[in-house]
Design a protein around this motif. Structure first.
Motif, PDB file in Angstrom:
ATOM      1  N   UNK A   4      -7.277   0.470   3.008  1.00  0.00           N
ATOM      2  CA  UNK A   4      -7.645   0.480   1.596  1.00  0.00           C
ATOM      3  C   UNK A   4      -6.417   0.736   0.723  1.00  0.00           C
ATOM      4  N   UNK A   5      -5.588   1.680   1.144  1.00  0.00           N
ATOM      5  CA  UNK A   5      -4.349   1.967   0.406  1.00  0.00           C
ATOM      6  C   UNK A   5      -3.436   0.743   0.427  1.00  0.00           C
ATOM      7  N   UNK A   6      -3.330   0.082   1.591  1.00  0.00           N
ATOM      8  CA  UNK A   6      -2.517  -1.132   1.696  1.00  0.00           C
ATOM      9  C   UNK A   6      -2.999  -2.208   0.726  1.00  0.00           C
ATOM     10  N   UNK A   7      -4.310  -2.419   0.665  1.00  0.00           N
ATOM     11  CA  UNK A   7      -4.876  -3.450  -0.216  1.00  0.00           C
ATOM     12  C   UNK A   7      -4.595  -3.112  -1.680  1.00  0.00           C
ATOM     13  N   UNK A   8      -4.893  -1.882  -2.070  1.00  0.00           N
ATOM     14  CA  UNK A   8      -4.698  -1.480  -3.463  1.00  0.00           C
ATOM     15  C   UNK A   8      -3.221  -1.516  -3.861  1.00  0.00           C
ATOM     16  N   UNK A   9      -2.361  -0.965  -3.014  1.00  0.00           N
ATOM     17  CA  UNK A   9      -0.940  -0.904  -3.344  1.00  0.00           C
ATOM     18  C   UNK A   9      -0.285  -2.284  -3.348  1.00  0.00           C
ATOM     19  N   UNK A  10      -0.618  -3.126  -2.375  1.00  0.00           N
ATOM     20  CA  UNK A  10       0.001  -4.455  -2.344  1.00  0.00           C
ATOM     21  C   UNK A  10      -0.528  -5.330  -3.476  1.00  0.00           C
ATOM     22  N   UNK A  52       5.227 -14.466   8.702  1.00  0.00           N
ATOM     23  CA  UNK A  52       5.763 -13.496   7.751  1.00  0.00           C
ATOM     24  C   UNK A  52       6.567 -14.245   6.692  1.00  0.00           C
ATOM     25  N   UNK A  53       6.285 -13.952   5.426  1.00  0.00           N
ATOM     26  CA  UNK A  53       6.946 -14.626   4.317  1.00  0.00           C
ATOM     27  C   UNK A  53       8.100 -13.804   3.760  1.00  0.00           C
ATOM     28  N   UNK A  54       9.174 -14.501   3.410  1.00  0.00           N
ATOM     29  CA  UNK A  54      10.323 -13.906   2.739  1.00  0.00           C
ATOM     30  C   UNK A  54      10.870 -14.940   1.770  1.00  0.00           C
ATOM     31  N   UNK A  55      11.703 -14.494   0.836  1.00  0.00           N
ATOM     32  CA  UNK A  55      12.457 -15.441   0.032  1.00  0.00           C
ATOM     33  C   UNK A  55      13.601 -15.969   0.880  1.00  0.00           C
ATOM     34  N   UNK A  56      13.925 -17.238   0.707  1.00  0.00           N
ATOM     35  CA  UNK A  56      15.053 -17.835   1.436  1.00  0.00           C
ATOM     36  C   UNK A  56      16.354 -17.206   0.996  1.00  0.00           C
ATOM     37  N   UNK A  57      17.252 -16.976   1.944  1.00  0.00           N
ATOM     38  CA  UNK A  57      18.561 -16.400   1.638  1.00  0.00           C
ATOM     39  C   UNK A  57      19.705 -17.280   2.138  1.00  0.00           C
ATOM     40  N   UNK A  90       9.989  -8.950  -0.676  1.00  0.00           N
ATOM     41  CA  UNK A  90       8.836  -8.795  -1.571  1.00  0.00           C
ATOM     42  C   UNK A  90       7.650  -9.699  -1.244  1.00  0.00           C
ATOM     43  N   UNK A  91       7.855 -10.961  -0.813  1.00  0.00           N
ATOM     44  CA  UNK A  91       6.687 -11.780  -0.476  1.00  0.00           C
ATOM     45  C   UNK A  91       5.833 -11.221   0.661  1.00  0.00           C
ATOM     46  N   UNK A  92       6.366 -10.268   1.416  1.00  0.00           N
ATOM     47  CA  UNK A  92       5.585  -9.652   2.487  1.00  0.00           C
ATOM     48  C   UNK A  92       4.392  -8.879   1.934  1.00  0.00           C
ATOM     49  N   UNK A  93       4.410  -8.554   0.643  1.00  0.00           N
ATOM     50  CA  UNK A  93       3.237  -7.909   0.037  1.00  0.00           C
ATOM     51  C   UNK A  93       2.010  -8.809   0.171  1.00  0.00           C
ATOM     52  N   UNK A  94       2.219 -10.115   0.155  1.00  0.00           N
ATOM     53  CA  UNK A  94       1.121 -11.061   0.371  1.00  0.00           C
ATOM     54  C   UNK A  94       0.576 -10.903   1.789  1.00  0.00           C
ATOM     55  N   UNK A  95       1.482 -10.743   2.777  1.00  0.00           N
ATOM     56  CA  UNK A  95       1.043 -10.518   4.157  1.00  0.00           C
ATOM     57  C   UNK A  95       0.232  -9.237   4.274  1.00  0.00           C
ATOM     58  N   UNK A  96       0.610  -8.222   3.502  1.00  0.00           N
ATOM     59  CA  UNK A  96      -0.135  -6.952   3.511  1.00  0.00           C
ATOM     60  C   UNK A  96      -1.524  -7.179   2.929  1.00  0.00           C
ATOM     61  N   UNK A  97      -1.595  -7.863   1.797  1.00  0.00           N
ATOM     62  CA  UNK A  97      -2.875  -8.124   1.151  1.00  0.00           C
ATOM     63  C   UNK A  97      -3.806  -8.922   2.070  1.00  0.00           C
ATOM     64  N   UNK A  98      -3.242  -9.856   2.839  1.00  0.00           N
ATOM     65  CA  UNK A  98      -4.035 -10.666   3.769  1.00  0.00           C
ATOM     66  C   UNK A  98      -4.459  -9.896   5.021  1.00  0.00           C
ATOM     67  N   UNK A  99      -3.889  -8.727   5.257  1.00  0.00           N
ATOM     68  CA  UNK A  99      -4.262  -7.936   6.423  1.00  0.00           C
ATOM     69  C   UNK A  99      -3.405  -8.191   7.641  1.00  0.00           C
ATOM     70  N   UNK A 100      -2.340  -8.957   7.494  1.00  0.00           N
ATOM     71  CA  UNK A 100      -1.459  -9.253   8.623  1.00  0.00           C
ATOM     72  C   UNK A 100      -0.412  -8.159   8.832  1.00  0.00           C
ATOM     73  N   UNK A 128      -0.729  -2.454  12.814  1.00  0.00           N
ATOM     74  CA  UNK A 128      -0.172  -3.572  12.046  1.00  0.00           C
ATOM     75  C   UNK A 128       1.319  -3.336  11.813  1.00  0.00           C
ATOM     76  N   UNK A 129       2.123  -4.394  11.873  1.00  0.00           N
ATOM     77  CA  UNK A 129       3.538  -4.229  11.551  1.00  0.00           C
ATOM     78  C   UNK A 129       3.694  -3.883  10.069  1.00  0.00           C
ATOM     79  N   UNK A 130       4.805  -3.244   9.728  1.00  0.00           N
ATOM     80  CA  UNK A 130       4.980  -2.773   8.365  1.00  0.00           C
ATOM     81  C   UNK A 130       6.095  -3.450   7.604  1.00  0.00           C
ATOM     82  N   UNK A 131       5.962  -3.411   6.281  1.00  0.00           N
ATOM     83  CA  UNK A 131       7.026  -3.869   5.393  1.00  0.00           C
ATOM     84  C   UNK A 131       8.203  -2.915   5.522  1.00  0.00           C
ATOM     85  N   UNK A 132       7.900  -1.639   5.657  1.00  0.00           N
ATOM     86  CA  UNK A 132       8.937  -0.644   5.885  1.00  0.00           C
ATOM     87  C   UNK A 132       8.516   0.225   7.068  1.00  0.00           C
ATOM     88  N   UNK A 133       9.501   0.794   7.717  1.00  0.00           N
ATOM     89  CA  UNK A 133       9.221   1.625   8.876  1.00  0.00           C
ATOM     90  C   UNK A 133      10.306   2.650   9.080  1.00  0.00           C
TER      91      UNK A 133
END
Length: 140
Positions: A4-10, A52-57, A90-100, A128-133
């Protein structure tokens, strides 16, 4: 409760950061072209693959045989800035919202490492894997 925290925060993060996400996406488009996002398949919860989504670098540069140049020759100054500031994540927030993914958890490594884990190391896929760890908090 954690989900729930992941959904709300992302969700809130995506809304609040939308202008920044849009600005970075436009700059990626200018410096690197299309596509703006880089997707890579990584192992998630229970080792199930997800993109997993990221901006291209990096640029899509190849040698005379059509093989990609080494990463060091393809990354741009702008891409290095995105990585240094973690804006590429930052696009990984979408992965969090999707539950991945989750906001906090073990970073997802590459799929080719799955067979190399010891039983103890494989426990990372029990969550679940994390955006940060732990590694990001302790200086990468």
């Amino acid at each position: 409760m954690k989900r729930l925290i992941d959904i709300l925060a992302s969700g809130l993060g995506l809304l609040i950061l939308f202008p920044l996400l849009l600005g970075v996406a436009l700059l990626v488009l200018v410096y690197h072209g299309r596509p703006v996002f880089f997707g890579q398949v990584r192992p998630g919860l229970e080792g199930k693959p997800f993109k997993m989504l990221k901006f291209r670098t990096m640029r899509d540069a190849v040698d005379s045989n059509g093989n990609p140049l080494p990463d060091s020759e393809r990354i741009t100054k702008f891409g290095a800035f995105l990585r240094a500031t973690s804006l590429d994540e930052l696009p990984e927030l979408w992965n969090v919202l999707k539950g991945e993914m989750s906001l906090v958890g073990p970073r997802p490594l590459l799929m080719e490492y799955l067979d190399l884990y010891t039983p103890d190391q494989a426990r990372r896929h029990e969550v679940r894997p994390g955006v940060t760890g732990w590694a990001q908090v302790n200086g990468r």
